[in-house]
Motif scaffolding. Structure first.
Motif, PDB file in Angstrom:
ATOM      1  N   PHE A 100      25.115 -12.253 -21.205  1.00  0.00           N
ATOM      2  CA  PHE A 100      25.294 -12.665 -20.282  1.00  0.00           C
ATOM      3  C   PHE A 100      24.987 -12.418 -18.907  1.00  0.00           C
ATOM      4  O   PHE A 100      24.434 -12.697 -18.310  1.00  0.00           O
ATOM      5  N   ILE A 101      24.138 -10.904 -18.926  1.00  0.00           N
ATOM      6  CA  ILE A 101      24.039  -9.952 -18.075  1.00  0.00           C
ATOM      7  C   ILE A 101      22.824 -10.599 -17.797  1.00  0.00           C
ATOM      8  O   ILE A 101      22.185 -10.788 -16.565  1.00  0.00           O
ATOM      9  N   VAL A 102      21.441 -10.687 -18.466  1.00  0.00           N
ATOM     10  CA  VAL A 102      21.173 -11.347 -18.267  1.00  0.00           C
ATOM     11  C   VAL A 102      20.377 -12.230 -17.634  1.00  0.00           C
ATOM     12  O   VAL A 102      19.717 -12.957 -16.584  1.00  0.00           O
ATOM     13  N   SER A 103      21.021 -13.388 -17.995  1.00  0.00           N
ATOM     14  CA  SER A 103      21.662 -15.193 -17.747  1.00  0.00           C
ATOM     15  C   SER A 103      21.671 -14.578 -16.423  1.00  0.00           C
ATOM     16  O   SER A 103      21.572 -15.895 -15.619  1.00  0.00           O
ATOM     17  N   GLY A 104      23.015 -13.632 -16.228  1.00  0.00           N
ATOM     18  CA  GLY A 104      23.510 -13.544 -15.049  1.00  0.00           C
ATOM     19  C   GLY A 104      22.597 -13.582 -13.581  1.00  0.00           C
ATOM     20  O   GLY A 104      22.915 -14.443 -12.640  1.00  0.00           O
ATOM     21  N   PHE A 105      21.307 -12.557 -13.697  1.00  0.00           N
ATOM     22  CA  PHE A 105      20.508 -12.933 -13.173  1.00  0.00           C
ATOM     23  C   PHE A 105      19.487 -13.452 -13.144  1.00  0.00           C
ATOM     24  O   PHE A 105      19.491 -14.042 -12.182  1.00  0.00           O
TER      25      PHE A 105
END
Length: 382
Positions: free
Chosen positions: A73-78
């Motif tokens: 989710f961190i990577v996706s948010g970015f």
């Protein structure tokens, strides 16, 4: 100027276009997919993850599966924030997101419903045409419906594919990014951090008071388990914050070490009481996010070719849980071999999903970033 001084003055996310696209996100996602497989090996084979190393290291606050999903989710948010900003229109953004998340998901759920279910169903089970249509319809809405939801009843955890819960949350995060898109960029820069603070504060309050809000079945079908949003959303928002404020976040190994050390101290010195809960929730997501981007854009680590033969992380995640359930039901492998077999078979399923399904819905499949960086997209993983 010394190399250490130059490093200290660099932003966490490089401003240079070539370096921005020459990142390690593909390698990170694949590693996290396998980390989830590792964590689920304890739950699906042993019944829980209490003995799992990351769970021990964090004093039971989080396990490797939590960390893997959080990083997704961190990577996706970015990357989704980046994708939305570059999209020519809302329709273009929506089409790209649907093409990335839906085909692989629908095939995976169909395999679980119409291949795995008949193979492992109890004697006398005969699926009807009506049930097949209900299953397909529910899965189109990301409801993860299967004809026999407790198919593996003899296994420690009976779910058919319990990892798919995160796909709905991922898709709804895409919708949220689109809704935030109506705000001016300057407003989004501060709206997203404010939303992050509010969500984390509510998360702390919920866990301090023992509340885990649910709701009617319709609520679960539409937005998933409400409580889980307070674990998932801070990480997606942390990724968005890193993108929106990329010009102002410095690269600092010392800051990374301090953040990780503070989180680990919170896990153990605060214990499982109120102090530990608040400290863990406040410190863990930003420390993990900083680690992700520190590694993803590290000038001395180049794993940008990790997906040169295909992006296998999404398919690995989609099929791993049900593969592990089938292994538990049909074999009695020693635990280390069970873990290795789970990872190998899940990765093989990820390769098949990419080449047979996912790449056919993208722009001529995935090509190396150095040839066409402007097309680099993030997969839709949790």
């Amino acid at each position: 100027m010394r190399a250490s001084e130059r490093m200290a003055r660099q932003p966490l996310v490089p401003s240079d276009r070539a370096r921005f696209y020459r990142n390690n996100f593909d390698a990170i996602r694949l590693a996290m997919a396998l980390l989830v497989v590792f964590s689920h090996s304890y739950a699906l084979r042993l019944g829980d993850e209490a003995a799992e190393p990351v769970s021990i290291a964090t004093n039971g606050h989080y396990n490797a599966g939590n960390i893997g999903v959080w990083v997704f989710f961190i990577v996706s948010g970015f990357l989704i924030a980046h994708s939305h900003e570059r999209a020519s229109s809302l329709a273009s953004y929506a089409v790209k997101r649907i093409r990335r998340i839906y085909p692989g998901y629908l095939v995976a759920t169909s395999v679980c419903a119409f291949v795995v279910t008949p193979l492992f169903a109890p004697p006398g089970f005969v699926p009807t045409i009506a049930e097949a249509f209900r299953t397909l319809g529910a899965n189109l809405l990301l409801a993860n419906h299967f004809p026999l939801p407790h198919l593996f009843a003899a296994n420690p955890i009976p779910a058919v594919n319990g990892a798919l819960w995160s796909i709905k949350f991922e898709a709804l995060c895409y919708v949220g990014v689109a809704l935030l898109g109506i705000l001016a960029l300057s407003m989004r820069r501060w709206t997203v951090p404010l939303l992050y603070v509010v969500v984390v504060a509510i998360w702390c309050w919920l866990d301090l008071t023992g509340r885990k809000p649910g709701g009617p079945r319709l609520v679960y079908d539409v937005i998933g388990w409400p409580y889980l949003w307070f674990q998932v959303l801070p990480n997606f928002l942390a990724g968005m914050i890193a993108y929106l404020h990329r010009d102002h976040i410095p690269r600092s190994t010392a800051l990374l070490v301090v953040g990780l050390a503070a989180a680990m101290l919170a896990f153990h010195l605060g214990g499982r009481g109120p102090t530990g809960i608040v400290a863990a929730h406040v410190l863990a997501p930003p420390a993990l996010a900083y680690l992700v981007f520190w590694f993803a854009f590290h000038p001395g680590i180049d794993l940008s070719g990790a997906a040169r033969y295909g992006d296998f992380s999404y398919g690995t995640y989609l099929y791993a849980f049900v593969i592990q359930q089938m292994l538990v039901a049909t074999t009695d492998l020693p635990f280390p071999l069970f873990v290795l077999a789970s990872m190998a078979l899940a990765l093989a399923a990820g390769v098949a999903s990419w080449w047979l399904v996912e790449r056919n819905f993208l722009d001529h499949g995935r090509k190396p970033a150095e040839h066409r960086p402007e097309r680099k997209e993030a997969p839709a993983l949790p």
